[in-house]
Design a protein around this motif. Structure first.
Motif, PDB file in Angstrom:
ATOM      1  N   ILE A  82      -6.015  -9.053  -8.993  1.00  0.00           N
ATOM      2  CA  ILE A  82      -6.855  -9.946  -9.799  1.00  0.00           C
ATOM      3  C   ILE A  82      -6.571  -9.728 -11.279  1.00  0.00           C
ATOM      4  O   ILE A  82      -6.484 -10.672 -12.073  1.00  0.00           O
ATOM      5  CB  ILE A  82      -8.350  -9.712  -9.501  1.00  0.00           C
ATOM      6  CG1 ILE A  82      -8.699 -10.177  -8.084  1.00  0.00           C
ATOM      7  CG2 ILE A  82      -9.225 -10.455 -10.513  1.00  0.00           C
ATOM      8  CD1 ILE A  82     -10.128  -9.874  -7.677  1.00  0.00           C
ATOM      9  N   ASP A  83      -6.419  -8.465 -11.651  1.00  0.00           N
ATOM     10  CA  ASP A  83      -6.127  -8.123 -13.045  1.00  0.00           C
ATOM     11  C   ASP A  83      -4.801  -8.737 -13.494  1.00  0.00           C
ATOM     12  O   ASP A  83      -4.662  -9.199 -14.634  1.00  0.00           O
ATOM     13  CB  ASP A  83      -6.087  -6.604 -13.191  1.00  0.00           C
ATOM     14  CG  ASP A  83      -5.992  -6.152 -14.642  1.00  0.00           C
ATOM     15  OD1 ASP A  83      -6.426  -6.912 -15.525  1.00  0.00           O
ATOM     16  OD2 ASP A  83      -5.483  -5.045 -14.883  1.00  0.00           O
ATOM     17  N   GLU A  84      -3.825  -8.787 -12.589  1.00  0.00           N
ATOM     18  CA  GLU A  84      -2.490  -9.281 -12.926  1.00  0.00           C
ATOM     19  C   GLU A  84      -2.392 -10.802 -12.947  1.00  0.00           C
ATOM     20  O   GLU A  84      -1.774 -11.391 -13.834  1.00  0.00           O
ATOM     21  CB  GLU A  84      -1.470  -8.736 -11.932  1.00  0.00           C
ATOM     22  CG  GLU A  84      -1.233  -7.252 -12.043  1.00  0.00           C
ATOM     23  CD  GLU A  84      -0.323  -6.736 -10.930  1.00  0.00           C
ATOM     24  OE1 GLU A  84       0.305  -7.582 -10.244  1.00  0.00           O
ATOM     25  OE2 GLU A  84      -0.246  -5.513 -10.737  1.00  0.00           O
ATOM     26  N   LYS A  85      -3.003 -11.463 -11.956  1.00  0.00           N
ATOM     27  CA  LYS A  85      -2.754 -12.901 -11.791  1.00  0.00           C
ATOM     28  C   LYS A  85      -3.989 -13.762 -11.562  1.00  0.00           C
ATOM     29  O   LYS A  85      -3.868 -14.975 -11.424  1.00  0.00           O
ATOM     30  CB  LYS A  85      -1.772 -13.107 -10.645  1.00  0.00           C
ATOM     31  CG  LYS A  85      -2.227 -12.524  -9.311  1.00  0.00           C
ATOM     32  CD  LYS A  85      -1.081 -12.347  -8.316  1.00  0.00           C
ATOM     33  CE  LYS A  85      -0.366 -13.636  -8.006  1.00  0.00           C
ATOM     34  NZ  LYS A  85       0.649 -13.500  -6.942  1.00  0.00           N
ATOM     35  N   GLY A  86      -5.168 -13.153 -11.516  1.00  0.00           N
ATOM     36  CA  GLY A  86      -6.372 -13.934 -11.277  1.00  0.00           C
ATOM     37  C   GLY A  86      -6.674 -14.062  -9.795  1.00  0.00           C
ATOM     38  O   GLY A  86      -5.764 -14.087  -8.962  1.00  0.00           O
ATOM     39  N   TYR A  87      -7.940 -14.166  -9.476  1.00  0.00           N
ATOM     40  CA  TYR A  87      -8.372 -14.160  -8.076  1.00  0.00           C
ATOM     41  C   TYR A  87      -7.761 -15.300  -7.260  1.00  0.00           C
ATOM     42  O   TYR A  87      -7.314 -15.100  -6.122  1.00  0.00           O
ATOM     43  CB  TYR A  87      -9.900 -14.233  -8.016  1.00  0.00           C
ATOM     44  CG  TYR A  87     -10.449 -14.361  -6.616  1.00  0.00           C
ATOM     45  CD1 TYR A  87     -10.545 -13.252  -5.778  1.00  0.00           C
ATOM     46  CD2 TYR A  87     -10.867 -15.599  -6.119  1.00  0.00           C
ATOM     47  CE1 TYR A  87     -11.040 -13.361  -4.493  1.00  0.00           C
ATOM     48  CE2 TYR A  87     -11.358 -15.724  -4.839  1.00  0.00           C
ATOM     49  CZ  TYR A  87     -11.445 -14.605  -4.024  1.00  0.00           C
ATOM     50  OH  TYR A  87     -11.925 -14.724  -2.741  1.00  0.00           O
ATOM     51  N   GLU A  88      -7.756 -16.508  -7.810  1.00  0.00           N
ATOM     52  CA  GLU A  88      -7.330 -17.681  -7.046  1.00  0.00           C
ATOM     53  C   GLU A  88      -5.896 -17.580  -6.556  1.00  0.00           C
ATOM     54  O   GLU A  88      -5.558 -18.110  -5.488  1.00  0.00           O
ATOM     55  CB  GLU A  88      -7.500 -18.948  -7.902  1.00  0.00           C
ATOM     56  CG  GLU A  88      -8.945 -19.265  -8.265  1.00  0.00           C
ATOM     57  CD  GLU A  88      -9.818 -19.480  -7.042  1.00  0.00           C
ATOM     58  OE1 GLU A  88      -9.294 -19.964  -6.021  1.00  0.00           O
ATOM     59  OE2 GLU A  88     -11.020 -19.152  -7.097  1.00  0.00           O
TER      60      GLU A  88
ATOM     61  N   PHE B 134     -14.894  -2.383 -12.426  1.00  0.00           N
ATOM     62  CA  PHE B 134     -15.895  -3.021 -13.290  1.00  0.00           C
ATOM     63  C   PHE B 134     -15.267  -3.682 -14.513  1.00  0.00           C
ATOM     64  O   PHE B 134     -15.795  -4.681 -15.025  1.00  0.00           O
ATOM     65  CB  PHE B 134     -16.956  -2.000 -13.694  1.00  0.00           C
ATOM     66  CG  PHE B 134     -17.837  -1.590 -12.555  1.00  0.00           C
ATOM     67  CD1 PHE B 134     -18.824  -2.432 -12.081  1.00  0.00           C
ATOM     68  CD2 PHE B 134     -17.647  -0.370 -11.928  1.00  0.00           C
ATOM     69  CE1 PHE B 134     -19.619  -2.062 -11.006  1.00  0.00           C
ATOM     70  CE2 PHE B 134     -18.435   0.000 -10.853  1.00  0.00           C
ATOM     71  CZ  PHE B 134     -19.432  -0.847 -10.387  1.00  0.00           C
ATOM     72  N   GLN B 135     -14.158  -3.156 -14.989  1.00  0.00           N
ATOM     73  CA  GLN B 135     -13.476  -3.812 -16.099  1.00  0.00           C
ATOM     74  C   GLN B 135     -12.943  -5.183 -15.681  1.00  0.00           C
ATOM     75  O   GLN B 135     -13.022  -6.148 -16.436  1.00  0.00           O
ATOM     76  CB  GLN B 135     -12.344  -2.917 -16.616  1.00  0.00           C
ATOM     77  CG  GLN B 135     -12.839  -1.754 -17.453  1.00  0.00           C
ATOM     78  CD  GLN B 135     -11.744  -0.761 -17.793  1.00  0.00           C
ATOM     79  OE1 GLN B 135     -10.779  -0.601 -17.058  1.00  0.00           O
ATOM     80  NE2 GLN B 135     -11.895  -0.063 -18.920  1.00  0.00           N
ATOM     81  N   VAL B 136     -12.411  -5.252 -14.475  1.00  0.00           N
ATOM     82  CA  VAL B 136     -11.915  -6.539 -13.982  1.00  0.00           C
ATOM     83  C   VAL B 136     -13.073  -7.494 -13.700  1.00  0.00           C
ATOM     84  O   VAL B 136     -13.022  -8.676 -14.052  1.00  0.00           O
ATOM     85  CB  VAL B 136     -11.057  -6.342 -12.713  1.00  0.00           C
ATOM     86  CG1 VAL B 136     -10.753  -7.680 -12.043  1.00  0.00           C
ATOM     87  CG2 VAL B 136      -9.756  -5.634 -13.067  1.00  0.00           C
ATOM     88  N   MET B 137     -14.131  -6.994 -13.079  1.00  0.00           N
ATOM     89  CA  MET B 137     -15.252  -7.855 -12.682  1.00  0.00           C
ATOM     90  C   MET B 137     -16.081  -8.339 -13.872  1.00  0.00           C
ATOM     91  O   MET B 137     -16.487  -9.500 -13.939  1.00  0.00           O
ATOM     92  CB  MET B 137     -16.171  -7.114 -11.698  1.00  0.00           C
ATOM     93  CG  MET B 137     -15.547  -6.780 -10.365  1.00  0.00           C
ATOM     94  SD  MET B 137     -15.021  -8.242  -9.427  1.00  0.00           S
ATOM     95  CE  MET B 137     -13.248  -8.038  -9.499  1.00  0.00           C
ATOM     96  N   LEU B 138     -16.338  -7.435 -14.824  1.00  0.00           N
ATOM     97  CA  LEU B 138     -17.221  -7.779 -15.944  1.00  0.00           C
ATOM     98  C   LEU B 138     -16.467  -8.269 -17.176  1.00  0.00           C
ATOM     99  O   LEU B 138     -16.821  -9.287 -17.770  1.00  0.00           O
ATOM    100  CB  LEU B 138     -18.069  -6.569 -16.330  1.00  0.00           C
ATOM    101  CG  LEU B 138     -19.281  -6.265 -15.454  1.00  0.00           C
ATOM    102  CD1 LEU B 138     -19.908  -4.935 -15.874  1.00  0.00           C
ATOM    103  CD2 LEU B 138     -20.313  -7.378 -15.542  1.00  0.00           C
ATOM    104  N   VAL B 139     -15.442  -7.533 -17.561  1.00  0.00           N
ATOM    105  CA  VAL B 139     -14.746  -7.847 -18.813  1.00  0.00           C
ATOM    106  C   VAL B 139     -13.783  -9.013 -18.624  1.00  0.00           C
ATOM    107  O   VAL B 139     -13.743  -9.939 -19.442  1.00  0.00           O
ATOM    108  CB  VAL B 139     -13.995  -6.606 -19.338  1.00  0.00           C
ATOM    109  CG1 VAL B 139     -13.246  -6.953 -20.616  1.00  0.00           C
ATOM    110  CG2 VAL B 139     -14.966  -5.456 -19.582  1.00  0.00           C
ATOM    111  N   LYS B 140     -13.007  -8.977 -17.533  1.00  0.00           N
ATOM    112  CA  LYS B 140     -12.001 -10.014 -17.304  1.00  0.00           C
ATOM    113  C   LYS B 140     -12.471 -11.112 -16.361  1.00  0.00           C
ATOM    114  O   LYS B 140     -11.687 -11.981 -15.981  1.00  0.00           O
ATOM    115  CB  LYS B 140     -10.721  -9.366 -16.779  1.00  0.00           C
ATOM    116  CG  LYS B 140     -10.159  -8.348 -17.764  1.00  0.00           C
ATOM    117  CD  LYS B 140      -8.835  -7.764 -17.310  1.00  0.00           C
ATOM    118  CE  LYS B 140      -8.298  -6.773 -18.340  1.00  0.00           C
ATOM    119  NZ  LYS B 140      -7.004  -6.199 -17.930  1.00  0.00           N
TER     120      LYS B 140
END
Length: 254
Positions: A75-81, A155-161
């Motif tokens: 998710i951090d690299e390319k987004g959830y979708e 949490f950085q991915v979920m909240l910040v990004k």
């Protein structure tokens, strides 16, 4: 016990059967393995093992952790979708069959991971008079931020990004529930309130989530204890007194 297969015994063609030795223990063991392998897509390995052993098998726990970390990094690299189940399995060093043994799809993985972490985070938090009036930061709130730090990548991915657009709302709802329960025990009547209860709860919880997000975004520049100490100073005195615009009341814990 080793099972020894006996040879076919000749019968008339219509009655030919194969005899083999079986034991109650081997039937039970084989049935257990068969039931485990036939888990439906909506039944996780975790729920099966907890129901049968009341404890998560360490191998199951490890696989689930690997899959969660793989999802977060992708998710951090390319987004959830854009993330696929195949990519999650490969990043975790597992195969697709193992993934589907635990989860229905990537959304199920995300939902269960979120549920598990939120449950772990919120279970010890209590809003009490002692926690509010004590000059020292409440240990359970410090522990909350320590747990956030321990799982910082998630949490950085979920909240910040914004890896999960609903995550911030869910976390805020959990805090609001805690504060509502706390206010019921601390405030005898809403007539005592200087501001409406719903405004007060929204203000406090929004501030906590906002500071938490800022803290993660800047790679946690303060320790959990230091951060909680100042958060509670703001909560007790309000922002105007905390930044020196208004004098601090003498009888209020600093």
């Amino acid at each position: 016990m080793m099972l020894i297969s006996r040879p076919y015994v000749e019968y008339p063609k219509s009655k030919r059967v194969k005899k083999q030795a079986t034991t109650s223990s081997s039937v039970s063991s084989n049935q257990h393995r068969a039931d485990f392998c036939r888990l439906s897509p909506t039944t996780s390995a975790r729920s099966y093992l907890m129901s049968s052993e009341k404890k998560i098998d360490p191998r199951i726990k490890r696989s689930r952790l690997l899959l969660r970390d793989a999802l977060v990094s992708l998710i951090d690299e390319k987004g959830y979708e854009k993330v696929t189940v195949q990519e999650i399995a490969e990043r975790a060093g597992l195969n697709r069959a193992t993934f589907y043994l635990h989860y229905k799809d990537k959304q199920d993985l995300l939902d269960q991971s979120t549920d598990e972490l939120l449950t772990e985070l919120m279970q010890g938090i209590q809003i009490t008079e002692e926690a509010i009036l004590n000059a020292n930061p409440p240990p359970h709130i410090v522990h909350f931020f320590e747990q956030i730090a321990a799982h910082a990548p998630f949490f950085q991915v979920m909240l910040v990004k914004k890896g999960d657009l609903n995550f911030s709302n869910r976390l805020m709802e959990e805090f609001q529930t805690k504060f509502r329960k706390g206010m019921k025990s601390l405030v005898a009547s809403e007539d005592q309130l200087l501001v409406p209860k719903d405004i007060a709860i929204q203000y406090i919880t929004s501030a906590i989530i906002g500071v938490l997000t800022w803290w993660l975004k800047h790679d946690m520049p303060y320790t959990p204890k230091y951060l909680v100490t100042h958060l509670f100073h703001l909560a007790r005195h309000g922002p105007m007194r905390s930044i020196g615009i208004l004098p601090v009341e003498k009888d209020t814990p600093r």
